[in-house]
Design a protein around this motif. Structure first.
Motif, short mmCIF file in Angstrom:
data_model
loop_
_atom_site.label_atom_id
_atom_site.label_comp_id
_atom_site.label_asym_id
_atom_site.label_seq_id
_atom_site.Cartn_x
_atom_site.Cartn_y
_atom_site.Cartn_z
N LEU A 1 0.97 -1.29 0.04
CA LEU A 1 0.15 0.02 -0.04
C LEU A 1 0.84 1.19 0.04
O LEU A 1 0.51 2.36 -0.76
N LEU A 2 2.16 1.11 0.60
CA LEU A 2 2.70 2.42 0.73
C LEU A 2 3.95 2.61 -0.26
O LEU A 2 4.49 3.61 -0.63
N LYS B 1 8.56 3.93 -14.11
CA LYS B 1 9.25 2.63 -14.49
C LYS B 1 9.03 1.80 -13.08
O LYS B 1 8.75 0.59 -13.31
N PHE B 2 9.16 2.18 -11.97
CA PHE B 2 9.16 1.44 -10.90
C PHE B 2 7.67 0.78 -10.61
O PHE B 2 7.54 -0.20 -10.09
N VAL B 3 6.67 1.99 -10.64
CA VAL B 3 5.30 1.19 -10.54
C VAL B 3 4.76 0.35 -11.31
O VAL B 3 4.21 -0.40 -11.04
N ASP B 4 5.20 0.73 -12.83
CA ASP B 4 4.67 -0.22 -13.72
C ASP B 4 5.54 -1.51 -13.84
O ASP B 4 4.82 -2.51 -13.75
N ASN B 5 6.39 -1.46 -14.15
CA ASN B 5 7.38 -2.76 -14.47
C ASN B 5 7.80 -3.43 -13.03
O ASN B 5 7.71 -4.72 -13.20
N TYR C 1 -2.40 7.61 -13.76
CA TYR C 1 -3.22 6.31 -14.19
C TYR C 1 -2.45 4.98 -13.77
O TYR C 1 -3.05 4.19 -13.55
N LYS C 2 -0.94 5.04 -13.79
CA LYS C 2 -0.35 3.94 -13.36
C LYS C 2 -0.58 3.44 -11.90
O LYS C 2 -0.48 2.45 -11.59
N PHE D 1 -2.09 0.23 -10.17
CA PHE D 1 -1.36 -0.59 -9.34
C PHE D 1 -2.22 -0.87 -8.24
O PHE D 1 -2.33 -2.04 -7.89
N TYR D 2 -3.06 -0.01 -7.54
CA TYR D 2 -3.92 -0.27 -6.63
C TYR D 2 -5.16 -1.18 -7.02
O TYR D 2 -5.62 -2.08 -6.37
#
Length: 463
Positions: free
Chosen positions: A116-117, A133-137, A279-280, A284-285
């Motif tokens: 969550l964090l 990059k970090f959130v998506d990949n 949007y990314k 993610f959530y």
């Protein structure tokens, strides 16, 4: 200290000699295996003639790594592992740790809080654009494979039905969302359950012909089913656009609020600067919520009569029938529910990418998902999640390892060797942890006190 690094009844000198012998043998074996694959590189000149380059330095590095690794394994790791195994053998195998550590006791809660964090922490460190990059990949991509592996776990881990065509349900969900949203303008929230239902329907269609099949024969039929779906997607060009795929797929919205630059968009509505990171982060959530739903449903089903029927079917189908369990409905529910979660993941994948094509649903995807289930430990949700993080995150991490070019040369491209490293990692894990990362199992039914079932009491390769 000498006892810690020497085997019982063997002097350290003889152990050192054995380590040197095995290191030399491993080096020679590695040289033979990688001589043509690593030692030479082919290219074309201006006249399209074949040119062969030698790469002795890179080959020597691979041979050295293998030899030194084997030397250290024999001299240090094997004696340490044997001493550790002997010490653990003195404790009853079915005993649970009497006073588990705080981290072990609250591991799942800590992991959920960390997830969550994760986006806010990454955004605070790298900024909105730098966090993409970090959130998506490293976030969304890993969670997609976690959800797919948890869905396949119902079929393989709980019911014991080897499915090599699971990617077909992933494709059904993706194309269901892509075609229905593009041609009929239906929203993501409406098409998400529809995609899952359609995938579950196809799961039942696959389940009927394979009711009497087990083991290798079942695997062959499911593999053929996955290839049939892929070939249909390629050749039914009037509907699926063939190899060109379906593009311009509508994005998911947050309660009708689009993530675009329009006046009614997310950024304008909340007075935020324009960025594609919103949007990314939303995706993610969203996939995290879908994973939590998958885990919750799996846990609840496992405790219900149908879940116990799946486990009985996995252990012994003949005994299962003798107890009066309807194996037809048991198998069909496993296939359909597992396929449903694959359809959910496919629908999300289409909304995330905005483009789907048959190349995204090849057999290799099914193999990777199955490998995650096996390496994590069949039937273990926690182990499968860890395996997905290690395998998917590890392959993505290779793209960031530019420092390897300073070791192996400027022409070294780490991501090209991801399947080689992936295979080696699988072999190592299966040697060290043959029942997966999490070998123990929690019983679905217990009296007064829940006691973990050690992997030693389960069949090799079963949950």
């Amino acid at each position: 200290m000498a006892n810690a690094i020497s085997e019982p009844g063997k002097a350290p000198a003889s152990l050192l000699g054995q380590a040197i012998k095995e290191a030399v043998f491993t080096g020679l074996l590695t040289f033979g295996l990688f001589l043509l694959y690593i030692g030479f590189k082919t290219d074309q000149d201006i006249s399209n003639a074949l040119i062969i380059y030698g790469r002795p330095g890179l080959l020597a590095i691979f041979v050295g790594i293998a030899a030194v690794g084997r030397f250290l394994m024999v001299l240090f790791v094997h004696p340490w592992a044997k001493a550790r195994k002997d010490a653990r053998a003195e404790v009853p195998v079915h005993d649970i740790e009497k006073s588990p550590s705080l981290f072990h006791k609250h591991f799942l809660k800590i992991a959920l809080v960390a997830l969550l964090l994760y986006p806010p922490v990454i955004v605070s460190i790298y900024g909105f654009q730098g966090s993409l990059k970090f959130v998506d990949n490293f976030g969304i991509q890993i969670l997609i494979y976690v959800m797919l592996a948890w869905g396949l776990n119902i079929v393989v881990g709980l019911a014991g039905l080897l499915d090599l065509g699971y990617v077909a349900f992933y494709a059904v969900g993706a194309y269901s969302y892509a075609l229905l949203s593009s041609h009929f303008g239906l929203s993501f929230w409406l098409l998400l359950p529809i995609s899952g239902i359609l995938a579950a329907f196809w799961g039942m269609i696959l389940g009927f012909p394979v009711l009497r099949l087990r083991g290798d024969y079942l695997a062959i039929v499911t593999l053929a089913f996955g290839e049939i779906i892929r070939l249909v997607l390629i050749n039914w060009t009037d509907v699926t656009q063939g190899t060109f795929g379906v593009s311009s797929i509508p994005k998911a919205t947050l309660f009708g609020i689009p993530f675009d630059a329009s006046p009614g968009g997310f950024a304008k509505m909340f007075g935020l600067p324009m960025s594609s990171a919103y949007y990314k982060i939303f995706l993610f959530y969203l996939i995290l919520a879908l994973c939590m739903v998958t885990a919750y449903v799996t846990i609840r089903l496992r405790r219900m009569p149908i879940g116990r029927a799946w486990e009985a079917l996995r252990e012994d189908e003949i005994a299962c029938r003798s107890l009066g369990i309807n194996t037809v409905t048991t198998k069909l529910t496993a296939f359909s529910i597992g396929a449903m979660f694959g359809g959910f993941a496919g629908s999300f994948f289409a909304a995330r990418q905005g483009f789907v094509s048959p190349e995204s649903f090849v057999f290799m995807e099914s193999a990777v998902i199955l490998a995650i289930v096996v390496l994590g430990g069949m039937g273990s949700l926690t182990g499968i999640a860890v395996a997905a993080i290690v395998m998917t995150g590890g392959t993505e991490l290779l793209r960031e390892m530019e420092f390897l070019k300073h070791i192996f040369g400027p022409d070294f491209t780490p991501e090209l060797y991801r399947m080689l490293i992936f295979g080696l990692a699988m072999v190592i894990v299966m040697i060290l942890k043959p029942r997966g990362f999490v070998g123990s199992r929690e019983p679905s039914a217990f009296l007064k006190e829940k006691k973990a079932v050690s992997g030693s009491f389960t069949k090799e390769g079963h949950g």
